[in-house]
Write a protein that holds these residues in place. Sequence first.
Motif, PDB file in Angstrom:
ATOM      1  N   ILE A  28     -10.140  14.330  -7.763  1.00 32.08           N
ATOM      2  CA  ILE A  28     -10.256  15.116  -8.993  1.00 32.08           C
ATOM      3  C   ILE A  28     -10.285  14.127 -10.143  1.00 32.08           C
ATOM      4  CG2 ILE A  28      -9.213  16.871 -10.467  1.00 32.08           C
ATOM      5  CD1 ILE A  28      -7.858  17.989  -7.938  1.00 32.08           C
ATOM      6  N   GLY A  29     -11.468  13.968 -10.730  1.00 28.41           N
ATOM      7  CA  GLY A  29     -11.603  12.987 -11.804  1.00 28.41           C
ATOM      8  C   GLY A  29     -11.340  11.595 -11.266  1.00 28.41           C
ATOM      9  N   SER A  30     -10.430  10.906 -11.885  1.00 26.72           N
ATOM     10  CA  SER A  30     -10.102   9.545 -11.437  1.00 26.72           C
ATOM     11  C   SER A  30      -8.908   9.505 -10.482  1.00 26.72           C
ATOM     12  CB  SER A  30      -9.818   8.656 -12.661  1.00 26.72           C
ATOM     13  OG  SER A  30      -8.697   9.156 -13.340  1.00 26.72           O
ATOM     14  N   TYR A  31      -8.421  10.669 -10.076  1.00 23.80           N
ATOM     15  CA  TYR A  31      -7.278  10.726  -9.171  1.00 23.80           C
ATOM     16  C   TYR A  31      -7.738  11.073  -7.756  1.00 23.80           C
ATOM     17  CZ  TYR A  31      -4.495  10.807 -13.396  1.00 23.80           C
ATOM     18  OH  TYR A  31      -3.930  10.485 -14.600  1.00 23.80           O
ATOM     19  N   THR A  32      -7.230  10.335  -6.805  1.00 26.35           N
ATOM     20  CA  THR A  32      -7.531  10.585  -5.395  1.00 26.35           C
ATOM     21  C   THR A  32      -6.225  10.860  -4.662  1.00 26.35           C
ATOM     22  OG1 THR A  32      -9.420   9.082  -5.464  1.00 26.35           O
ATOM     23  CG2 THR A  32      -8.538   9.627  -3.284  1.00 26.35           C
ATOM     24  N   THR A  33      -6.225  11.915  -3.872  1.00 23.14           N
ATOM     25  CA  THR A  33      -5.061  12.257  -3.057  1.00 23.14           C
ATOM     26  C   THR A  33      -5.476  12.183  -1.603  1.00 23.14           C
ATOM     27  OG1 THR A  33      -4.254  13.748  -4.763  1.00 23.14           O
ATOM     28  CG2 THR A  33      -3.328  14.015  -2.561  1.00 23.14           C
ATOM     29  N   ARG A  34      -4.731  11.447  -0.813  1.00 25.60           N
ATOM     30  CA  ARG A  34      -5.000  11.342   0.624  1.00 25.60           C
ATOM     31  C   ARG A  34      -3.823  11.966   1.367  1.00 25.60           C
ATOM     32  NH1 ARG A  34      -8.013   9.529   4.360  1.00 25.60           N
ATOM     33  NH2 ARG A  34      -7.293   8.472   6.224  1.00 25.60           N
ATOM     34  N   TYR A  35      -4.141  12.875   2.252  1.00 20.97           N
ATOM     35  CA  TYR A  35      -3.124  13.548   3.047  1.00 20.97           C
ATOM     36  C   TYR A  35      -2.894  12.785   4.342  1.00 20.97           C
ATOM     37  CZ  TYR A  35      -4.061  17.388  -0.151  1.00 20.97           C
ATOM     38  OH  TYR A  35      -4.220  18.147  -1.273  1.00 20.97           O
ATOM     39  N   GLY A  36      -1.666  12.829   4.827  1.00 20.84           N
ATOM     40  CA  GLY A  36      -1.361  12.202   6.114  1.00 20.84           C
ATOM     41  C   GLY A  36      -2.097  12.908   7.234  1.00 20.84           C
ATOM     42  N   ASP A  37      -2.239  12.247   8.362  1.00 20.73           N
ATOM     43  CA  ASP A  37      -2.985  12.818   9.472  1.00 20.73           C
ATOM     44  C   ASP A  37      -2.436  14.174   9.904  1.00 20.73           C
ATOM     45  OD1 ASP A  37      -4.710  10.698   9.525  1.00 20.73           O
ATOM     46  OD2 ASP A  37      -3.584   9.594  11.042  1.00 20.73           O
ATOM     47  N   GLY A  38      -1.128  14.334   9.918  1.00 15.62           N
ATOM     48  CA  GLY A  38      -0.539  15.611  10.318  1.00 15.62           C
ATOM     49  C   GLY A  38      -0.900  16.739   9.382  1.00 15.62           C
ATOM     50  N   ALA A  39      -0.922  16.470   8.086  1.00 15.69           N
ATOM     51  CA  ALA A  39      -1.247  17.502   7.109  1.00 15.69           C
ATOM     52  C   ALA A  39      -2.744  17.765   7.049  1.00 15.69           C
ATOM     53  CB  ALA A  39      -0.745  17.090   5.727  1.00 15.69           C
ATOM     54  N   ASN A  65      -2.578  23.499   3.555  1.00 19.41           N
ATOM     55  CA  ASN A  65      -3.874  22.839   3.684  1.00 19.41           C
ATOM     56  C   ASN A  65      -4.716  23.555   4.747  1.00 19.41           C
ATOM     57  OD1 ASN A  65      -5.959  21.009   3.480  1.00 19.41           O
ATOM     58  ND2 ASN A  65      -4.880  19.338   4.478  1.00 19.41           N
ATOM     59  N   PRO A  66      -5.147  24.799   4.486  1.00 19.79           N
ATOM     60  CA  PRO A  66      -5.827  25.589   5.512  1.00 19.79           C
ATOM     61  C   PRO A  66      -7.175  25.015   5.956  1.00 19.79           C
ATOM     62  CG  PRO A  66      -5.918  26.702   3.399  1.00 19.79           C
ATOM     63  CD  PRO A  66      -5.009  25.523   3.235  1.00 19.79           C
ATOM     64  N   ALA A  67      -7.853  24.288   5.079  1.00 18.55           N
ATOM     65  CA  ALA A  67      -9.164  23.740   5.437  1.00 18.55           C
ATOM     66  C   ALA A  67      -9.055  22.389   6.135  1.00 18.55           C
ATOM     67  CB  ALA A  67     -10.021  23.608   4.184  1.00 18.55           C
ATOM     68  N   GLY A  68      -7.871  21.819   6.184  1.00 20.14           N
ATOM     69  CA  GLY A  68      -7.698  20.527   6.833  1.00 20.14           C
ATOM     70  C   GLY A  68      -8.283  19.379   6.037  1.00 20.14           C
ATOM     71  N   VAL A  69      -8.197  19.448   4.716  1.00 17.17           N
ATOM     72  CA  VAL A  69      -8.733  18.405   3.845  1.00 17.17           C
ATOM     73  C   VAL A  69      -7.945  17.117   4.070  1.00 17.17           C
ATOM     74  CG1 VAL A  69      -9.086  17.730   1.435  1.00 17.17           C
ATOM     75  CG2 VAL A  69      -9.442  20.106   2.138  1.00 17.17           C
ATOM     76  N   SER A  70      -8.651  16.014   4.253  1.00 13.31           N
ATOM     77  CA  SER A  70      -7.962  14.746   4.465  1.00 13.31           C
ATOM     78  C   SER A  70      -7.785  13.965   3.161  1.00 13.31           C
ATOM     79  CB  SER A  70      -8.687  13.888   5.496  1.00 13.31           C
ATOM     80  OG  SER A  70      -9.995  13.608   5.065  1.00 13.31           O
ATOM     81  N   TYR A  71      -8.681  14.163   2.210  1.00 14.49           N
ATOM     82  CA  TYR A  71      -8.492  13.561   0.889  1.00 14.49           C
ATOM     83  C   TYR A  71      -9.215  14.395  -0.151  1.00 14.49           C
ATOM     84  CZ  TYR A  71     -13.170  11.493   1.120  1.00 14.49           C
ATOM     85  OH  TYR A  71     -14.513  11.318   1.217  1.00 14.49           O
ATOM     86  N   GLU A  72      -8.778  14.263  -1.372  1.00 13.41           N
ATOM     87  CA  GLU A  72      -9.310  15.058  -2.468  1.00 13.41           C
ATOM     88  C   GLU A  72      -9.436  14.163  -3.694  1.00 13.41           C
ATOM     89  OE1 GLU A  72      -8.174  19.432  -4.072  1.00 13.41           O
ATOM     90  OE2 GLU A  72      -6.516  18.049  -3.802  1.00 13.41           O
TER      91      GLU A  72
END
Length: 127
Positions: free
Chosen positions: A82-93, A73-80
Amino acid sequence: MGVFAGRDDLIARFEGELTDRQLTFGEAKIVDAEALLMSLVPSLAAGPSGVSELVRANAVRAVCAAVLRVIRNPAGVSYEVIGSYTTRYGDGAARGDLHFTDDELAAVRTRPRRVGVIGLSGPRWVS
């Protein structure tokens, strides 16, 4: 090439295939991560020969984990989304920068051994 970890260590600890660009980026980040780790844990500055095998193995693990967090996760994305799917990354990631967890730091820190006894005396007017 790092003091503790190297390209092969990253490859062995990644769950998929790393591209050549990711490996080049990872090698540079290994040097950065080791410098950061040595500044946080000065006893590691002596290098692998100056620490126990267990501490050396934990240093490799910590450096690789920190670098792989950035590669994933080089850009430090916290959530993404795509369409109807949402991915949330933990604070560390989601930080996107090199960092070590408290557990990783605890594994490479050696507790100083106490030698000797602290002397106690009475107040100066007693003698």
